[in-house]
Design an enzyme around this catalytic site. Structure first.
Site, short mmCIF file in Angstrom:
data_model
loop_
_atom_site.label_atom_id
_atom_site.label_comp_id
_atom_site.label_asym_id
_atom_site.label_seq_id
_atom_site.Cartn_x
_atom_site.Cartn_y
_atom_site.Cartn_z
N SER A 19 -1.46 3.04 -1.77
CA SER A 19 -2.92 3.02 -1.68
C SER A 19 -3.38 1.58 -1.65
CB SER A 19 -3.54 3.70 -2.90
OG SER A 19 -3.37 2.90 -4.05
N ASP A 20 -4.59 1.33 -1.17
CA ASP A 20 -5.16 0.01 -1.40
C ASP A 20 -5.53 -0.05 -2.89
OD1 ASP A 20 -6.14 -2.52 -1.13
OD2 ASP A 20 -7.34 -2.11 0.64
N TRP A 21 -5.86 -1.25 -3.33
CA TRP A 21 -6.04 -1.51 -4.78
C TRP A 21 -7.12 -0.58 -5.36
CZ3 TRP A 21 -4.29 -6.38 -7.35
CH2 TRP A 21 -4.70 -6.45 -8.68
N GLY A 22 -6.67 0.32 -6.20
CA GLY A 22 -7.64 1.21 -6.86
C GLY A 22 -8.23 2.29 -5.98
N ALA A 23 -7.66 2.47 -4.79
CA ALA A 23 -8.28 3.43 -3.85
C ALA A 23 -8.15 4.87 -4.32
CB ALA A 23 -7.69 3.27 -2.46
#
Ligand code: BGC
Length: 708
Positions: A270-274
């Site tokens: 995932s992208d950061w915190g997505a």
């Protein structure tokens, strides 16, 4: 490529507990454990960490980051390998985007080189430097097609064209990963941000997107398809939603298209915190629901938000997630770890490299990335020219490196004043206020935009040159001296309010460690410029979006790309200031007529692999040897889904000596003449195709091909 490790991955998996499995899907950052090293070590020892991202904040591109700490990473890895029950090594990732210690041009600029061979070589250098610092995985290349230069992240991608984007994707993946992921000098690449992030509404970062399936398949997916075909090990799911479905929770995107249609075998991070953002977006009720939806969509590794590790075990107990789903994700992570040889060599290799070789490749790429937009004959400068240098970027170093430079050193980066003063044999002066301009032959203005106006979470609403710089330009022009503008930018700017005051414009982008050296060489003619615009340059910001591969309107008055004077805006036409594929040289390339070997070809022949040959003769009529990017565009004149008036289908960057003529050939086949339907099916339809071969997307040098 990754599936060949399935048997071994399943063997490892068969000996893992549920919590160890979930640990493999957990990526952490070290920052929250500052001062709590024992806690961090215990987490690793218990099998709770599959990967560590070497970044200390969510927007690492523009926030200062700590340096890599190789000793610490080795210690932590030793715990994973020697003290955890499974002994599975962690994979360290970092945003090594367009350079590590040596910084190469921002990706948008390197696309302007139209030289993927050189890009591949440079990205290999980047991998070697990263590996020497224990980095085994990079969150690059960024492949987001972008039609809105207000978006700050346009700097990180290949621009507006799917073919150019695909070629750059292949070059970057091959550069990072090499032919053999286990070889010394290879690191794992990550194609991001999958999918559609570059289409954020209004160029506002993280904003929603509205993308039809036709647009998705024909424009946005091709670069990702190319990355998958080149064997990319990982793909990053993006923050945005597409038509109301967040990609990170969208099975259509992460599974049906990515795995089903593209055949991706690696793992999705995932992208950061997505993952936890699914709750903020209103797609999931709570963090538990986020974990469930993301896993179900096909998201394997959770970056930094602990949603998986905190929720998946309970979800399995409750029967809302099956252990089988978790096994699938873990197997994918293990396959990549096995393919890259992490088990045999968990600590990274000591690739020795020659920094000077890397710097000279960086110089070559920045030479080829810069675009000469305008020249009324003032360039190249004679060696004894008396130069007066001014402008806000004349002594700037950090901006030249561009956004997403985590480990490059601004102090070691020559600025333009230094680079020019070394070259100028005549009188060279630097002044902030254009004082005593009458003593000089030429005024060189270093203008543009700060690197912090680009990159993540740094969009701007106005892409014109700012007021103070326009005033400076006007003042320089008013002196009556010839004025050369050197633009340091992370995006295409709208130069309609400034271009007229310059005698020459060199678009130097943020080209990395060697930016200023390339500018000096180009200004003095030691390097002949050869970069081409990878994006359309509008006259005004209000003309956005403006891109070349646009479909025709039914009203001819609208012209191609705003090229006709009537029927555009009431307050002026919107023809681009500089179209896609455009760039000047110091020499003159003359084109012969575009030729087609066969005027027609049958669909059956195309399907069975036949290629049609097109050619053109290009003569260097000028006084310099130089490189020319010969571009081939097609127009499928009638189709069931209307096609763009021009689509780049091939290009060749050729070196032609002065006085020499070269015949440049292109071979188009089934894969070049078709398009994707809204179901993602690839179609070639019978009918007439106009084929254009020339210097940029406005060329009229055409031949006709009938597919019968
Ligand atoms: C960015 C990604 C980046 C990641 C890790 C995110 O905020 O969107 O491009 O790779 O952070 O630093």
């Amino acid at each position: 490529m990754y599936k060949e490790y399935l048997t071994r991955a399943r063997e490892i998996l068969s000996d893992m507990t549920l919590s160890e499995k979930v640990g493999q899907l957990n990526q952490i950052t070290i920052t929250p454990y500052t001062g709590k090293t024992d806690e961090l070590k215990e987490l690793i020892r218990s099998g709770g960490v599959g990967s560590i991202i070497l970044a200390s904040s969510a927007t690492a591109g523009n926030d200062p980051q700590g340096h890599v700490n190789v000793e610490l990473y080795r210690d932590l890895q030793r715990i994973a390998v020697e003290q955890s029950r499974t002994g599975i090594p962690m994979i360290y990732g970092r945003d090594v985007i367009h350079g590590h210690r040596t910084v190469y041009p921002i990706p948008l600029a390197s696309a302007a080189s139209f030289n993927e061979g050189l890009v591949e070589r440079c990205y290999r250098n980047i991998a070697v430097e990263a590996l020497a610092d224990s980095i085994r995985w990079t969150f690059s290349p960024m492949l987001d097609l972008c039609r809105d230069p207000r978006w700050g992240r346009i700097a990180e991608g290949p621009g507006e064209d799917p073919l150019l984007g695909s070629r750059m994707a292949t070059a970057c993946v091959k550069g990072f990963q090499g032919d053999d992921l286990k070889a010394d000098g290879s690191i794992v690449a990550c194609a991001k941000h999958y999918l559609g992030y570059g289409a954020s509404e209004g160029g506002r970062d993280y904003a929603r997107t509205e993308i039809s399936d036709v647009t998705l398949y024909n424009y946005i997916l091709p670069a990702f398809r190319a990355a998958v075909d080149a064997g990319v090990g990982t793909v990053m799911s993006s923050f945005n939603d597409i038509n109301g479905t967040p990609v990170t929770g969208g099975r259509k995107y992460l599974t049906d298209i990515l795995r089903g249609k593209l055949g991706f075998e690696g793992f999705v991070v995932s992208d950061w915190g997505a993952v936890c953002q699914l709750e903020h977006a209103g797609f999931a009720e709570n963090r538990e629901d986020c974990a469930k939806k993301a896993l179900h969509a096909g998201l394997d590794l959770d970056m930094c938000d602990k949603c998986y590790i905190e929720n998946l075990p309970d979800l399995v107990k409750k029967g809302e997630v099956t252990e089988q789903e978790i096994d699938t994700a873990v197997t994918r992570v293990l396959c990549v770890k096995l393919a890259m040889g992490l088990f045999e060599n968990p600590y990274g290799k000591c690739a020795n490299y020659d920094k000077n070789v890397h710097l000279s490749n960086a110089k070559l790429l920045s030479d080829e990335s810069m675009v000469l937009l305008k020249n009324n004959g003032v360039l190249p400068l004679k060696k004894d020219t008396k130069i007066l240098l001014s402008g806000p970027f004349a002594e700037e170093r950090r901006t030249l490196l561009g956004t997403w430079t985590l480990d490059g050193s601004a102090e070691e980066t020559p600025n333009l004043r230094e680079a020019l003063s070394q070259k100028a044999a005549g009188v060279f002066r630097y002044t902030e206020e254009l004082k005593d301009a009458e003593d000089c032959d030429v005024i060189v203005l270093a203008v543009g935009e700060d690197y912090r106006k680009t990159g993540e979470n740094h969009s701007v609403s106005d892409i014109s040159l700012d007021g103070a710089q326009v005033e400076l330009v006007k003042k320089a022009h008013a002196t009556g001296k010839r004025v050369v503008g050197v633009f340091f930018c992370g995006r295409q700017m709208a130069l309609g309010n400034a271009a007229g005051f310059f005698d020459a414009i060199l678009y130097a982008w943020h080209c990395g460690s060697k930016t200023a050296c390339s500018v000096a060489d180009i200004l003095f003619g030691d390097v002949v410029p050869s970069g081409r615009t990878p994006v359309t340059f509008p006259q005004k910001p209000t003309h956005i979006p403006l891109y070349y591969n646009v479909t025709s309107s039914g009203r001819p008055a609208n012209g191609y790309y705003g090229e006709l004077s009537q029927g555009t805006y009431d307050d002026g036409d919107y023809a681009p200031l500089y179209p896609f594929g455009y760039g000047l040289s110091y020499t003159v390339f003359e084109y012969g007529k575009a030729e087609c070997a066969d005027g027609e070809v049958s669909l059956e022949e195309l399907k069975s692999g036949k290629k049609v040959t097109f050619s053109v003769e290009v003569t260097n009529k000028g006084d310099y040897d130089g490189k020319e990017t010969v571009q081939l565009y097609i127009s499928d004149t009638v189709a069931s889904v209307i096609r763009p008036i021009r689509e780049l289908k091939d290009y060749k960057k050729v070196f032609i000596k002065k006085g020499e003529t070269k015949k440049v050939e292109f071979h188009l086949g089934f894969g070049d003449l078709g398009f994707y339907s809204e179901n993602g099916d690839y179609l070639v339809e019978k009918g007439k195709f106009n084929i254009y071969i020339g210097k940029d997307c406005l060329t009229d040098n055409s031949a006709v091909l009938y597919v019968i």
